[in-house]
Design a protein around this motif. Structure first.
Motif, PDB file in Angstrom:
ATOM      1  N   SER A   1     -34.906 -16.953 -10.065  1.00 19.04           N
ATOM      2  CA  SER A   1     -36.367 -16.991  -9.964  1.00 19.04           C
ATOM      3  C   SER A   1     -36.917 -16.197  -8.780  1.00 19.04           C
ATOM      4  O   SER A   1     -38.100 -16.182  -8.555  1.00 19.04           O
ATOM      5  CB  SER A   1     -36.835 -18.449  -9.862  1.00 19.04           C
ATOM      6  N   GLY A   2     -36.070 -15.554  -8.017  1.00 19.49           N
ATOM      7  CA  GLY A   2     -36.567 -14.793  -6.871  1.00 19.49           C
ATOM      8  C   GLY A   2     -35.635 -14.924  -5.688  1.00 19.49           C
ATOM      9  O   GLY A   2     -34.424 -15.034  -5.848  1.00 19.49           O
ATOM     10  N   LYS A   3     -36.206 -14.940  -4.470  1.00 17.60           N
ATOM     11  CA  LYS A   3     -35.400 -15.040  -3.259  1.00 17.60           C
ATOM     12  C   LYS A   3     -35.677 -16.357  -2.551  1.00 17.60           C
ATOM     13  O   LYS A   3     -36.746 -16.931  -2.681  1.00 17.60           O
ATOM     14  CB  LYS A   3     -35.722 -13.890  -2.305  1.00 17.60           C
ATOM     15  N   PHE A   4     -34.697 -16.828  -1.770  1.00 12.83           N
ATOM     16  CA  PHE A   4     -34.907 -17.966  -0.907  1.00 12.83           C
ATOM     17  C   PHE A   4     -34.033 -17.795   0.321  1.00 12.83           C
ATOM     18  O   PHE A   4     -33.066 -17.041   0.309  1.00 12.83           O
ATOM     19  CB  PHE A   4     -34.621 -19.296  -1.616  1.00 12.83           C
ATOM     20  N   MET A   5     -34.380 -18.478   1.387  1.00 16.59           N
ATOM     21  CA  MET A   5     -33.690 -18.325   2.668  1.00 16.59           C
ATOM     22  C   MET A   5     -32.816 -19.537   2.944  1.00 16.59           C
ATOM     23  O   MET A   5     -33.220 -20.668   2.694  1.00 16.59           O
ATOM     24  CB  MET A   5     -34.712 -18.178   3.800  1.00 16.59           C
ATOM     25  N   ILE A   6     -31.626 -19.280   3.488  1.00 18.94           N
ATOM     26  CA  ILE A   6     -30.731 -20.337   3.916  1.00 18.94           C
ATOM     27  C   ILE A   6     -30.531 -20.166   5.421  1.00 18.94           C
ATOM     28  O   ILE A   6     -30.061 -19.112   5.868  1.00 18.94           O
ATOM     29  CB  ILE A   6     -29.381 -20.262   3.187  1.00 18.94           C
ATOM     30  N   PRO A   7     -30.894 -21.187   6.196  1.00 23.19           N
ATOM     31  CA  PRO A   7     -30.750 -21.051   7.651  1.00 23.19           C
ATOM     32  C   PRO A   7     -29.281 -20.934   8.073  1.00 23.19           C
ATOM     33  O   PRO A   7     -28.401 -21.521   7.437  1.00 23.19           O
ATOM     34  CB  PRO A   7     -31.343 -22.347   8.204  1.00 23.19           C
ATOM     35  N   LYS A   8     -29.041 -20.183   9.130  1.00 22.33           N
ATOM     36  CA  LYS A   8     -27.697 -20.028   9.663  1.00 22.33           C
ATOM     37  C   LYS A   8     -27.156 -21.408  10.029  1.00 22.33           C
ATOM     38  O   LYS A   8     -27.868 -22.240  10.592  1.00 22.33           O
ATOM     39  CB  LYS A   8     -27.737 -19.125  10.899  1.00 22.33           C
ATOM     40  N   GLY A   9     -25.892 -21.672   9.671  1.00 18.71           N
ATOM     41  CA  GLY A   9     -25.254 -22.948   9.998  1.00 18.71           C
ATOM     42  C   GLY A   9     -25.505 -24.052   8.985  1.00 18.71           C
ATOM     43  O   GLY A   9     -25.007 -25.160   9.133  1.00 18.71           O
ATOM     44  N   ALA A  10     -26.283 -23.751   7.946  1.00 15.37           N
ATOM     45  CA  ALA A  10     -26.571 -24.767   6.935  1.00 15.37           C
ATOM     46  C   ALA A  10     -25.349 -25.010   6.060  1.00 15.37           C
ATOM     47  O   ALA A  10     -24.544 -24.104   5.837  1.00 15.37           O
ATOM     48  CB  ALA A  10     -27.745 -24.325   6.066  1.00 15.37           C
TER      49      ALA A  10
ATOM     50  N   MET B   1     -30.412 -15.546   9.451  1.00 15.62           N
ATOM     51  CA  MET B   1     -30.610 -16.145   8.146  1.00 15.62           C
ATOM     52  C   MET B   1     -29.976 -15.290   7.064  1.00 15.62           C
ATOM     53  O   MET B   1     -29.997 -14.076   7.135  1.00 15.62           O
ATOM     54  CB  MET B   1     -32.101 -16.281   7.837  1.00 15.62           C
ATOM     55  N   LEU B   2     -29.451 -15.967   6.063  1.00 23.26           N
ATOM     56  CA  LEU B   2     -28.844 -15.315   4.914  1.00 23.26           C
ATOM     57  C   LEU B   2     -29.854 -15.331   3.775  1.00 23.26           C
ATOM     58  O   LEU B   2     -30.446 -16.356   3.483  1.00 23.26           O
ATOM     59  CB  LEU B   2     -27.579 -16.077   4.516  1.00 23.26           C
ATOM     60  N   THR B   3     -30.086 -14.202   3.166  1.00 21.62           N
ATOM     61  CA  THR B   3     -31.006 -14.130   2.042  1.00 21.62           C
ATOM     62  C   THR B   3     -30.201 -13.979   0.758  1.00 21.62           C
ATOM     63  O   THR B   3     -29.394 -13.068   0.637  1.00 21.62           O
ATOM     64  CB  THR B   3     -31.968 -12.928   2.185  1.00 21.62           C
ATOM     65  N   LEU B   4     -30.422 -14.892  -0.161  1.00 26.00           N
ATOM     66  CA  LEU B   4     -29.757 -14.842  -1.459  1.00 26.00           C
ATOM     67  C   LEU B   4     -30.798 -14.648  -2.538  1.00 26.00           C
ATOM     68  O   LEU B   4     -31.950 -15.005  -2.372  1.00 26.00           O
ATOM     69  CB  LEU B   4     -28.994 -16.150  -1.718  1.00 26.00           C
ATOM     70  N   LYS B   5     -30.383 -14.113  -3.642  1.00 33.99           N
ATOM     71  CA  LYS B   5     -31.297 -13.944  -4.761  1.00 33.99           C
ATOM     72  C   LYS B   5     -30.839 -14.860  -5.883  1.00 33.99           C
ATOM     73  O   LYS B   5     -29.674 -14.891  -6.235  1.00 33.99           O
ATOM     74  CB  LYS B   5     -31.289 -12.495  -5.232  1.00 33.99           C
ATOM     75  N   ASN B   6     -31.763 -15.645  -6.420  1.00 31.52           N
ATOM     76  CA  ASN B   6     -31.435 -16.478  -7.571  1.00 31.52           C
ATOM     77  C   ASN B   6     -32.206 -15.964  -8.772  1.00 31.52           C
ATOM     78  O   ASN B   6     -32.834 -14.913  -8.714  1.00 31.52           O
ATOM     79  CB  ASN B   6     -31.722 -17.957  -7.286  1.00 31.52           C
TER      80      ASN B   6
END
Length: 120
Positions: free
Chosen positions: A8-17, A1-6
């Motif tokens: 408002s905080g953090k959110f997760m993007i599943p691999k292959g999305a 999983m790739l973790t990005l910061k926006n």
């Protein structure tokens, strides 16, 4: 999983999305812009309040952005200034745009303008 910061905080993007960037929604996000639904072109002035370079992406951004961006902006400013020197523009009476969100946001029924020759 790739973790990005926006903002408002953090959110997760599943691999292959698949990820899509929507300038239409970015431009209307009240967490990113003050009064996002108001037409305030001055917000993009270089002297205006500093904005993140990736918040306004009409020509994309980053190292692979449009190489003709500056030329296109100068050409557009020149053309608009020539038209505005000679005509008063207004929206045609009764015109309501039907917006279509494709690669860009555009009106499906064209843009109906009314031009009035300037008299000096």
């Amino acid at each position: 999983m790739l973790t990005l910061k926006n903002l408002s905080g953090k959110f997760m993007i599943p691999k292959g999305a698949n990820i899509g960037i929507s300038p239409f929604f970015m431009a209307r996000d009240p967490t990113l812009w003050k009064d996002p639904l108001k037409f305030i072109p001055e917000r993009f002035n270089t002297d205006a309040e500093q904005i993140h370079s990736y918040l306004n992406v009409p020509f994309s951004a980053g190292p692979r952005n449009c190489i003709g961006q500056k030329f296109a902006m100068l050409e557009m400013k020149s053309t608009v200034s020539k038209v505005l020197r000679n005509f008063e523009l207004s929206v045609a009476p009764g015109y309501e745009p039907i917006l279509v969100a494709e690669l860009i946001l555009r009106p499906d029924n064209g843009v109906m303008l009314q031009l009035k020759k300037r008299t000096y």
